[in-house]
Design a protein around this motif. Structure first.
Motif, PDB file in Angstrom:
ATOM      1  N   VAL A 262       0.839  -1.200   0.000  1.00  0.00           N
ATOM      2  CA  VAL A 262       0.000   0.000   0.000  1.00  0.00           C
ATOM      3  C   VAL A 262       0.876   1.252   0.000  1.00  0.00           C
ATOM      4  O   VAL A 262       1.742   1.398   0.861  1.00  0.00           O
ATOM      5  CB  VAL A 262      -0.924   0.014   1.236  1.00  0.00           C
ATOM      6  CG1 VAL A 262      -1.764   1.290   1.255  1.00  0.00           C
ATOM      7  CG2 VAL A 262      -1.817  -1.223   1.246  1.00  0.00           C
ATOM      8  N   PRO A 263       0.671   2.167  -0.951  1.00  0.00           N
ATOM      9  CA  PRO A 263       1.433   3.424  -0.939  1.00  0.00           C
ATOM     10  C   PRO A 263       1.119   4.222   0.333  1.00  0.00           C
ATOM     11  O   PRO A 263      -0.024   4.240   0.793  1.00  0.00           O
ATOM     12  CB  PRO A 263       0.934   4.169  -2.184  1.00  0.00           C
ATOM     13  CG  PRO A 263       0.312   3.118  -3.046  1.00  0.00           C
ATOM     14  CD  PRO A 263      -0.232   2.090  -2.111  1.00  0.00           C
ATOM     15  N   LEU A 264       2.110   4.865   0.875  1.00  0.00           N
ATOM     16  CA  LEU A 264       1.894   5.652   2.083  1.00  0.00           C
ATOM     17  C   LEU A 264       2.915   6.773   2.172  1.00  0.00           C
ATOM     18  O   LEU A 264       3.860   6.841   1.394  1.00  0.00           O
ATOM     19  CB  LEU A 264       1.958   4.767   3.335  1.00  0.00           C
ATOM     20  CG  LEU A 264       3.176   3.865   3.547  1.00  0.00           C
ATOM     21  CD1 LEU A 264       4.369   4.639   4.103  1.00  0.00           C
ATOM     22  CD2 LEU A 264       2.834   2.725   4.481  1.00  0.00           C
ATOM     23  N   ARG A 265       2.697   7.637   3.133  1.00  0.00           N
ATOM     24  CA  ARG A 265       3.651   8.711   3.413  1.00  0.00           C
ATOM     25  C   ARG A 265       3.892   8.769   4.913  1.00  0.00           C
ATOM     26  O   ARG A 265       3.017   8.412   5.715  1.00  0.00           O
ATOM     27  CB  ARG A 265       3.117  10.064   2.919  1.00  0.00           C
ATOM     28  CG  ARG A 265       1.836  10.530   3.613  1.00  0.00           C
ATOM     29  CD  ARG A 265       1.406  11.882   3.083  1.00  0.00           C
ATOM     30  NE  ARG A 265       0.152  12.339   3.696  1.00  0.00           N
ATOM     31  CZ  ARG A 265      -0.426  13.505   3.442  1.00  0.00           C
ATOM     32  NH1 ARG A 265       0.132  14.333   2.564  1.00  0.00           N
ATOM     33  NH2 ARG A 265      -1.543  13.859   4.026  1.00  0.00           N
ATOM     34  N   ARG A 266       5.073   9.203   5.306  1.00  0.00           N
ATOM     35  CA  ARG A 266       5.396   9.363   6.719  1.00  0.00           C
ATOM     36  C   ARG A 266       5.347  10.839   7.074  1.00  0.00           C
ATOM     37  O   ARG A 266       6.051  11.663   6.473  1.00  0.00           O
ATOM     38  CB  ARG A 266       6.768   8.783   7.043  1.00  0.00           C
ATOM     39  CG  ARG A 266       7.232   9.041   8.470  1.00  0.00           C
ATOM     40  CD  ARG A 266       8.253   8.029   8.924  1.00  0.00           C
ATOM     41  NE  ARG A 266       7.646   6.700   9.051  1.00  0.00           N
ATOM     42  CZ  ARG A 266       8.296   5.633   9.495  1.00  0.00           C
ATOM     43  NH1 ARG A 266       9.560   5.733   9.859  1.00  0.00           N
ATOM     44  NH2 ARG A 266       7.688   4.462   9.580  1.00  0.00           N
ATOM     45  N   MET A 267       4.497  11.179   8.040  1.00  0.00           N
ATOM     46  CA  MET A 267       4.340  12.558   8.465  1.00  0.00           C
ATOM     47  C   MET A 267       5.226  12.833   9.676  1.00  0.00           C
ATOM     48  O   MET A 267       5.529  11.931  10.473  1.00  0.00           O
ATOM     49  CB  MET A 267       2.878  12.841   8.823  1.00  0.00           C
ATOM     50  CG  MET A 267       1.898  12.572   7.678  1.00  0.00           C
ATOM     51  SD  MET A 267       2.246  13.560   6.206  1.00  0.00           S
ATOM     52  CE  MET A 267       2.035  15.224   6.884  1.00  0.00           C
TER      53      MET A 267
END
Length: 303
Positions: A262-267
């Motif tokens: 799953v594509p994701l981003r780290r905030m």
């Protein structure tokens, strides 16, 4: 040299126009121009190059304006210390946040902050990552919520959580009843993304590289504008999970998870090293990490 003169040159540097700078400082343009000229004569240097359409800083002007910003911040800090005493949680906190996060995260953390620090209201600046970086370095904002990577000298980053992406399609789209979407499938669709400059669009393209090769990509000014374009059947889009929770859902749109991976981003939360209000930073971190939103369960794991 006076603090008023420092305020004037900082305003001119930001506005690149003497008239607008005067309006920001609530003085007449002749008064501001005279004060700037007086400071230039006192220092023996030219701070600004005056053009017909705009004003630009000279190389030495850039250095002096940067120092003036620091001097103004320190002067404000003196007032702040006098007002707050030893209470770092009293007084406004200037928080920057990227466009694709602000509308969805702020309604979740503000109630918590009202309880944790009722005397610390947020002054929110929504902007692009590049602009928030500049504002952070120039002490215009106290901290920023951004997506990693964010490697800026003199700035500390504390990871907050990983946020997955989801696909949004019109309810009449052939995919509307699908359970999962593979990232590479997006290349066969008309995909709506934020305008270039938004880090979220870059992250989507990195997660779905086929888009940059063969996909048809249209751009919008905000995620909510894009959401409405999807509802009108113009195309599909990718949203951060926080923008796809129940309170933001549209009956004309179906939200579909990505298949693994799953594509994701780290905030992360970013602030200047040595920032004086450490308790305010800790309070903000506590408010974010205490969220119970199903979409942001990974906050706890990241903490």
């Amino acid at each position: 040299m006076t603090l008023s003169e420092f305020k004037f040159i900082v305003a001119v540097a930001r506005e690149r126009n003497f008239r607008r700078a005067a309006e920001k400082c609530f003085v007449s343009q002749p008064a501001l121009s005279l004060a700037v000229k007086k400071l230039e004569e006192e220092l023996g240097v030219t701070l600004f190059e005056r053009g017909h359409k705009d004003v630009t800083m000279t190389p030495i002007g850039e250095q002096i304006v940067a120092q003036a910003m620091r001097a103004l911040e320190e002067a404000d800090r003196v007032k702040e210390i006098a007002r707050m005493g030893n209470n770092q949680l009293a007084g406004p906190f200037k928080l920057g946040v990227i466009y694709s996060t602000g509308p969805y995260l702020l309604p979740e953390i503000i109630p918590a902050l009202r309880k944790l620090a009722p005397e610390m209201p947020l002054e929110v600046e929504e902007n692009l990552t590049a602009n928030l970086e500049t504002q952070l370095r120039n002490r215009v904002i106290d901290a920023a919520i951004i997506a990693l990577p964010f490697d800026v000298p003199g700035v500390h980053c504390e990871p907050l959580y990983d946020e997955s992406f989801v696909v949004a399609v019109p309810d009449i789209h052939p995919w509307a009843e699908r359970k999962l979407i593979h990232a590479e499938e997006l290349a066969s669709e008309k995909v709506l993304l934020l305008n270039s400059g938004h880090c979220f669009s870059t992250q989507v393209v990195l997660a779905c590289p086929e888009l940059s090769k063969s996909g048809e990509v249209l751009q919008g000014n905000s995620l909510e504008t894009i959401r409405n374009m999807v509802a009108s059947n113009l195309g599909i889009t990718v949203l951060p999970c926080s923008a796809a929770v129940e309170r933001y859902q549209n009956p004309l749109i179906r939200m579909i998870p990505f298949a693994e991976p799953v594509p994701l981003r780290r905030m992360a939360l970013a602030w200047r090293k040595g920032y004086a209000r450490e308790q305010a930073i800790e309070c903000l971190l506590q408010a974010i990490r205490a969220l119970k939103s199903p979409c942001l369960q990974s906050i706890i794991a990241a903490a």
